[in-house]
Design a protein around this motif. Structure first.
Motif, PDB file in Angstrom:
ATOM      1  N   ARG A 251      14.871   5.238 -30.763  1.00  0.00           N
ATOM      2  CA  ARG A 251      13.561   4.910 -30.175  1.00  0.00           C
ATOM      3  C   ARG A 251      13.728   4.037 -28.920  1.00  0.00           C
ATOM      4  O   ARG A 251      13.045   4.241 -27.912  1.00  0.00           O
ATOM      5  N   GLU A 252      14.642   3.095 -28.976  1.00  0.00           N
ATOM      6  CA  GLU A 252      14.828   2.190 -27.825  1.00  0.00           C
ATOM      7  C   GLU A 252      15.396   2.930 -26.617  1.00  0.00           C
ATOM      8  O   GLU A 252      14.985   2.683 -25.477  1.00  0.00           O
ATOM      9  N   ALA A 253      16.345   3.838 -26.863  1.00  0.00           N
ATOM     10  CA  ALA A 253      16.920   4.606 -25.746  1.00  0.00           C
ATOM     11  C   ALA A 253      15.855   5.470 -25.079  1.00  0.00           C
ATOM     12  O   ALA A 253      15.775   5.552 -23.844  1.00  0.00           O
ATOM     13  N   ILE A 254      15.023   6.119 -25.903  1.00  0.00           N
ATOM     14  CA  ILE A 254      13.949   6.963 -25.354  1.00  0.00           C
ATOM     15  C   ILE A 254      12.931   6.103 -24.612  1.00  0.00           C
ATOM     16  O   ILE A 254      12.437   6.486 -23.542  1.00  0.00           O
ATOM     17  N   GLN A 255      12.617   4.934 -25.169  1.00  0.00           N
ATOM     18  CA  GLN A 255      11.640   4.058 -24.520  1.00  0.00           C
ATOM     19  C   GLN A 255      12.138   3.572 -23.167  1.00  0.00           C
ATOM     20  O   GLN A 255      11.351   3.407 -22.224  1.00  0.00           O
ATOM     21  N   LYS A 256      13.452   3.348 -23.046  1.00  0.00           N
ATOM     22  CA  LYS A 256      14.001   2.947 -21.749  1.00  0.00           C
ATOM     23  C   LYS A 256      13.766   4.029 -20.707  1.00  0.00           C
ATOM     24  O   LYS A 256      13.468   3.741 -19.542  1.00  0.00           O
ATOM     25  N   TRP A 257      13.918   5.285 -21.116  1.00  0.00           N
ATOM     26  CA  TRP A 257      13.622   6.376 -20.184  1.00  0.00           C
ATOM     27  C   TRP A 257      12.142   6.379 -19.821  1.00  0.00           C
ATOM     28  O   TRP A 257      11.782   6.504 -18.644  1.00  0.00           O
ATOM     29  N   LYS A 258      11.277   6.233 -20.824  1.00  0.00           N
ATOM     30  CA  LYS A 258       9.833   6.214 -20.556  1.00  0.00           C
ATOM     31  C   LYS A 258       9.468   5.076 -19.606  1.00  0.00           C
ATOM     32  O   LYS A 258       8.652   5.243 -18.693  1.00  0.00           O
ATOM     33  N   ASP A 259      10.065   3.914 -19.824  1.00  0.00           N
ATOM     34  CA  ASP A 259       9.801   2.773 -18.944  1.00  0.00           C
ATOM     35  C   ASP A 259      10.264   3.066 -17.517  1.00  0.00           C
ATOM     36  O   ASP A 259       9.603   2.682 -16.543  1.00  0.00           O
TER      37      ASP A 259
ATOM     38  N   ALA B 112       4.808   3.958 -10.844  1.00  0.00           N
ATOM     39  CA  ALA B 112       4.145   2.777 -10.288  1.00  0.00           C
ATOM     40  C   ALA B 112       4.589   2.530  -8.852  1.00  0.00           C
ATOM     41  O   ALA B 112       3.778   2.189  -7.979  1.00  0.00           O
ATOM     42  N   LYS B 113       5.892   2.713  -8.592  1.00  0.00           N
ATOM     43  CA  LYS B 113       6.400   2.540  -7.227  1.00  0.00           C
ATOM     44  C   LYS B 113       5.768   3.557  -6.286  1.00  0.00           C
ATOM     45  O   LYS B 113       5.391   3.239  -5.152  1.00  0.00           O
ATOM     46  N   ARG B 114       5.660   4.801  -6.767  1.00  0.00           N
ATOM     47  CA  ARG B 114       5.081   5.853  -5.933  1.00  0.00           C
ATOM     48  C   ARG B 114       3.615   5.559  -5.622  1.00  0.00           C
ATOM     49  O   ARG B 114       3.150   5.738  -4.493  1.00  0.00           O
ATOM     50  N   ARG B 115       2.889   5.100  -6.666  1.00  0.00           N
ATOM     51  CA  ARG B 115       1.472   4.766  -6.447  1.00  0.00           C
ATOM     52  C   ARG B 115       1.327   3.620  -5.452  1.00  0.00           C
ATOM     53  O   ARG B 115       0.403   3.607  -4.635  1.00  0.00           O
ATOM     54  N   LYS B 116       2.258   2.641  -5.532  1.00  0.00           N
ATOM     55  CA  LYS B 116       2.189   1.505  -4.602  1.00  0.00           C
ATOM     56  C   LYS B 116       2.451   1.963  -3.172  1.00  0.00           C
ATOM     57  O   LYS B 116       1.778   1.513  -2.236  1.00  0.00           O
ATOM     58  N   VAL B 117       3.425   2.844  -3.000  1.00  0.00           N
ATOM     59  CA  VAL B 117       3.717   3.368  -1.654  1.00  0.00           C
ATOM     60  C   VAL B 117       2.486   4.081  -1.096  1.00  0.00           C
ATOM     61  O   VAL B 117       2.115   3.899   0.071  1.00  0.00           O
ATOM     62  N   GLU B 118       1.842   4.892  -1.947  1.00  0.00           N
ATOM     63  CA  GLU B 118       0.652   5.622  -1.502  1.00  0.00           C
ATOM     64  C   GLU B 118      -0.490   4.664  -1.189  1.00  0.00           C
ATOM     65  O   GLU B 118      -1.210   4.839  -0.195  1.00  0.00           O
ATOM     66  N   ALA B 119      -0.662   3.642  -2.050  1.00  0.00           N
ATOM     67  CA  ALA B 119      -1.735   2.666  -1.824  1.00  0.00           C
ATOM     68  C   ALA B 119      -1.478   1.866  -0.550  1.00  0.00           C
ATOM     69  O   ALA B 119      -2.410   1.595   0.225  1.00  0.00           O
ATOM     70  N   ASP B 120      -0.226   1.479  -0.316  1.00  0.00           N
ATOM     71  CA  ASP B 120       0.118   0.727   0.899  1.00  0.00           C
ATOM     72  C   ASP B 120      -0.124   1.560   2.154  1.00  0.00           C
ATOM     73  O   ASP B 120      -0.599   1.049   3.178  1.00  0.00           O
ATOM     74  N   ALA B 121       0.189   2.863   2.060  1.00  0.00           N
ATOM     75  CA  ALA B 121      -0.028   3.742   3.207  1.00  0.00           C
ATOM     76  C   ALA B 121      -1.517   3.860   3.522  1.00  0.00           C
ATOM     77  O   ALA B 121      -1.929   3.830   4.689  1.00  0.00           O
ATOM     78  N   ALA B 122      -2.328   3.984   2.459  1.00  0.00           N
ATOM     79  CA  ALA B 122      -3.777   4.084   2.649  1.00  0.00           C
ATOM     80  C   ALA B 122      -4.334   2.779   3.226  1.00  0.00           C
ATOM     81  O   ALA B 122      -5.208   2.794   4.108  1.00  0.00           O
ATOM     82  N   GLU B 123      -3.821   1.641   2.732  1.00  0.00           N
ATOM     83  CA  GLU B 123      -4.285   0.344   3.232  1.00  0.00           C
ATOM     84  C   GLU B 123      -3.874   0.140   4.688  1.00  0.00           C
ATOM     85  O   GLU B 123      -4.649  -0.390   5.503  1.00  0.00           O
ATOM     86  N   SER B 124      -2.674   0.565   5.048  1.00  0.00           N
ATOM     87  CA  SER B 124      -2.222   0.464   6.440  1.00  0.00           C
ATOM     88  C   SER B 124      -3.115   1.291   7.356  1.00  0.00           C
ATOM     89  O   SER B 124      -3.502   0.845   8.443  1.00  0.00           O
ATOM     90  N   LYS B 125      -3.455   2.496   6.919  1.00  0.00           N
ATOM     91  CA  LYS B 125      -4.317   3.371   7.711  1.00  0.00           C
ATOM     92  C   LYS B 125      -5.690   2.729   7.916  1.00  0.00           C
ATOM     93  O   LYS B 125      -6.252   2.764   9.015  1.00  0.00           O
ATOM     94  N   ARG B 126      -6.219   2.121   6.837  1.00  0.00           N
ATOM     95  CA  ARG B 126      -7.518   1.448   6.952  1.00  0.00           C
ATOM     96  C   ARG B 126      -7.447   0.289   7.929  1.00  0.00           C
ATOM     97  O   ARG B 126      -8.342   0.108   8.771  1.00  0.00           O
ATOM     98  N   LEU B 127      -6.382  -0.499   7.830  1.00  0.00           N
ATOM     99  CA  LEU B 127      -6.255  -1.673   8.685  1.00  0.00           C
ATOM    100  C   LEU B 127      -6.067  -1.307  10.149  1.00  0.00           C
ATOM    101  O   LEU B 127      -6.591  -1.988  11.035  1.00  0.00           O
ATOM    102  N   VAL B 128      -5.332  -0.241  10.417  1.00  0.00           N
ATOM    103  CA  VAL B 128      -5.151   0.214  11.806  1.00  0.00           C
ATOM    104  C   VAL B 128      -6.511   0.522  12.428  1.00  0.00           C
ATOM    105  O   VAL B 128      -6.804   0.115  13.566  1.00  0.00           O
ATOM    106  N   LYS B 129      -7.350   1.219  11.678  1.00  0.00           N
ATOM    107  CA  LYS B 129      -8.698   1.552  12.172  1.00  0.00           C
ATOM    108  C   LYS B 129      -9.563   0.300  12.298  1.00  0.00           C
ATOM    109  O   LYS B 129     -10.249   0.091  13.302  1.00  0.00           O
TER     110      LYS B 129
END
Length: 254
Positions: A127-135, A142-159
């Motif tokens: 269970r712990e080995a599988i959970q490490k993969w899930k984490d 989460a990293k991908r969502r942050k990159v996308e959110a940062d890109a959207a925020e940068s675009k808003r700020l430029v405007k």
């Protein structure tokens, strides 16, 4: 029953193989290893567990058979590797956590029979080995969502910053106009004969900033700075208008 947990000293793995911490109980050692992509026998043949007394293996994958209800069917199987009934325990964990992949539990036998406790340890490290993969997957998402959110925020700020620049230019010109008018009124009141210059237009010679090239944190700082500038200019305008009313007794032009 005495047992203790050790933190795994394995360095972070970059080959889609995830390991549990080890469990030691009465000289027996257990560790779980999971991979969503490795073939079952490849996982069972890892050099690091070559010396293990048992390498209990189970795997779960999508079946080619079609379900009557239209849902996905799964194929699940195991290899006890001499540890009777142990493979079913790893199967149970794979099925319960609804993952596709292979999981091997290596046990180094310490000479003391553990009875049913060994099955508890097998399930725990699986269970712990599988959970490490899930984490790891959740962290990547989460990293991908942050990159996308940062890109959207940068675009808003430029405007937004470009719009703030236009507003600052307009308000600065208006503030200069009000202040110049106030100076003229005061000059006339004091009967000063010296000519008073015209209000200077806002300097448009300054090159525009290419906000799109700036990092997000810099853009956030600049937004705050420009908001402060706008607030300052509005106060200048209000102050000039109040003084004009006091000097002329007339309400400012709307």
């Amino acid at each position: 029953m005495s047992q203790k947990r050790k933190r795994s000293e394995e360095p972070p793995d970059h080959n889609n193989v995830f390991r549990s911490a080890t469990i030691e109980d009465r000289s027996s050692t257990f560790i779980g290893i999971f991979s969503p992509t490795s073939k079952p026998k490849e996982l069972q043949s890892l050099d690091e567990i070559k010396s293990a007394s048992h390498k209990v293996l189970a795997w779960r994958r999508e079946s080619n058979q079609q379900s009557i209800t239209g849902g996905t069917k799964y194929t699940i199987d195991h290899d006890d590797d001499g540890e009777k009934y142990a493979g079913k325990k790893v199967e149970k964990v794979l099925d319960g956590m609804q993952v596709i992949g292979s999981c091997v539990v290596a046990r180094w036998y310490g000479g003391v029979m553990l009875g049913p406790a060994r099955f508890e340890h097998i399930e725990t490290v699986s269970r712990e080995a599988i959970q490490k993969w899930k984490d790891s997957v959740a962290e990547e998402h989460a990293k991908r969502r942050k990159v996308e959110a940062d890109a959207a925020e940068s675009k808003r700020l430029v405007k937004t910053l470009a719009e703030r620049d236009q507003s600052i230019s307009v308000l600065r010109a208006l503030a200069l106009e009000k202040e110049e008018k106030l100076r003229r009124v005061k000059a006339a009141s004091d009967r000063e004969d010296a000519p008073v210059g015209e209000a200077k237009p806002a300097d448009g010679s300054k090159p525009a900033i290419d906000y799109a090239t700036l990092p997000l944190e810099r853009l956030k700082m600049m937004e705050k700075a420009k908001d402060a500038t706008l607030s300052f200019l509005l106060k200048r305008i209000d102050k000039a208008e109040v003084e004009l009313v006091g000097a002329t007794g007339k309400l400012p032009d709307v």
